[in-house]
Scaffold this motif. Structure first.
Motif, PDB file in Angstrom:
ATOM      1  N   ALA A 119       0.834  -1.207   0.000  1.00  0.00           N
ATOM      2  CA  ALA A 119       0.000   0.000   0.000  1.00  0.00           C
ATOM      3  C   ALA A 119       0.869   1.258   0.000  1.00  0.00           C
ATOM      4  O   ALA A 119       0.570   2.234  -0.698  1.00  0.00           O
ATOM      5  N   GLY A 120       1.959   1.237   0.775  1.00  0.00           N
ATOM      6  CA  GLY A 120       2.866   2.390   0.801  1.00  0.00           C
ATOM      7  C   GLY A 120       3.520   2.614  -0.550  1.00  0.00           C
ATOM      8  O   GLY A 120       3.631   3.751  -1.015  1.00  0.00           O
ATOM      9  N   GLY A 121       3.971   1.554  -1.181  1.00  0.00           N
ATOM     10  CA  GLY A 121       4.580   1.680  -2.508  1.00  0.00           C
ATOM     11  C   GLY A 121       3.596   2.179  -3.551  1.00  0.00           C
ATOM     12  O   GLY A 121       3.930   3.007  -4.395  1.00  0.00           O
ATOM     13  N   TYR A 122       2.372   1.688  -3.474  1.00  0.00           N
ATOM     14  CA  TYR A 122       1.336   2.135  -4.394  1.00  0.00           C
ATOM     15  C   TYR A 122       1.054   3.624  -4.199  1.00  0.00           C
ATOM     16  O   TYR A 122       0.967   4.379  -5.172  1.00  0.00           O
ATOM     17  N   GLY A 123       0.944   4.035  -2.952  1.00  0.00           N
ATOM     18  CA  GLY A 123       0.699   5.447  -2.660  1.00  0.00           C
ATOM     19  C   GLY A 123       1.835   6.334  -3.139  1.00  0.00           C
ATOM     20  O   GLY A 123       1.614   7.402  -3.702  1.00  0.00           O
ATOM     21  N   ALA A 124       3.071   5.889  -2.913  1.00  0.00           N
ATOM     22  CA  ALA A 124       4.231   6.665  -3.353  1.00  0.00           C
ATOM     23  C   ALA A 124       4.262   6.784  -4.873  1.00  0.00           C
ATOM     24  O   ALA A 124       4.587   7.842  -5.419  1.00  0.00           O
ATOM     25  N   ALA A 125       3.920   5.697  -5.563  1.00  0.00           N
ATOM     26  CA  ALA A 125       3.908   5.739  -7.029  1.00  0.00           C
ATOM     27  C   ALA A 125       2.825   6.683  -7.538  1.00  0.00           C
ATOM     28  O   ALA A 125       3.021   7.393  -8.531  1.00  0.00           O
ATOM     29  N   PRO A 130       3.717  11.353 -13.054  1.00  0.00           N
ATOM     30  CA  PRO A 130       3.367  12.595 -13.747  1.00  0.00           C
ATOM     31  C   PRO A 130       1.907  12.541 -14.189  1.00  0.00           C
ATOM     32  O   PRO A 130       1.412  11.519 -14.640  1.00  0.00           O
ATOM     33  N   LYS A 131       1.222  13.671 -14.041  1.00  0.00           N
ATOM     34  CA  LYS A 131      -0.188  13.737 -14.424  1.00  0.00           C
ATOM     35  C   LYS A 131      -0.286  14.010 -15.915  1.00  0.00           C
ATOM     36  O   LYS A 131       0.439  14.853 -16.447  1.00  0.00           O
TER      37      LYS A 131
END
Length: 139
Positions: A119-125, A130-131
């Motif tokens: 979950a932390g890695g997903y959030g960081a990604a 870039p939007k």
């Protein structure tokens, strides 16, 4: 205005009846050709409309297949996740039944650490990704 001539071009032209007949014949042929051109153009437009309709129908079928495939894949993911949860619950139940409380606690700690890291890695990604630019802001 000199000479009392009322003709705009300044010359008198005597037109013969044959000239009028040729002119009328040429106009009739030209009108016939224009009618043929309009008929051909109408057929072209009809064919283009038919082709566009066929293209839209094919695109609709493709999109329906894509949506069906996406639905199927989502359904399979949920089935897999449900099966994994059931297996974990059965494993936990059996371990508790066999008085392996410490093993269950360690397994739960590892599972929590694994999911917290994911979950932390997903959030960081998500934060650092870039939007995409919208097309309307470029105008």
């Amino acid at each position: 205005m000199a000479g009392g001539n009322n003709n705009q071009t300044g010359r008198d032209v005597a037109l013969k009846p044959e000239t009028f007949e040729k002119f009328i014949e040429l106009q009739t042929r030209e009108q016939g050709l224009r009618q043929q051109e309009l008929t051909i153009r109408a057929k072209e437009l009809e064919h283009q409309a038919k082709h566009a309709g066929e293209m839209l129908a094919a695109q609709e079928r493709d999109l329906e297949k894509d949506r069906g495939h996406s639905r199927s894949m989502t359904k399979m993911k949920f089935i897999f996740a449900g099966a994994v949860i059931i297996l974990v619950l059965v494993f936990t139940y059996l371990a508790l039944k066999m008085n392996k409380d410490a093993f269950v606690m360690e397994a739960l700690k590892l599972a929590f650490a694994f999911f917290a890291g994911g979950a932390g890695g997903y959030g960081a990604a998500k934060v650092s990704a870039p939007k995409p630019k919208s097309e309307s802001s470029d105008s």
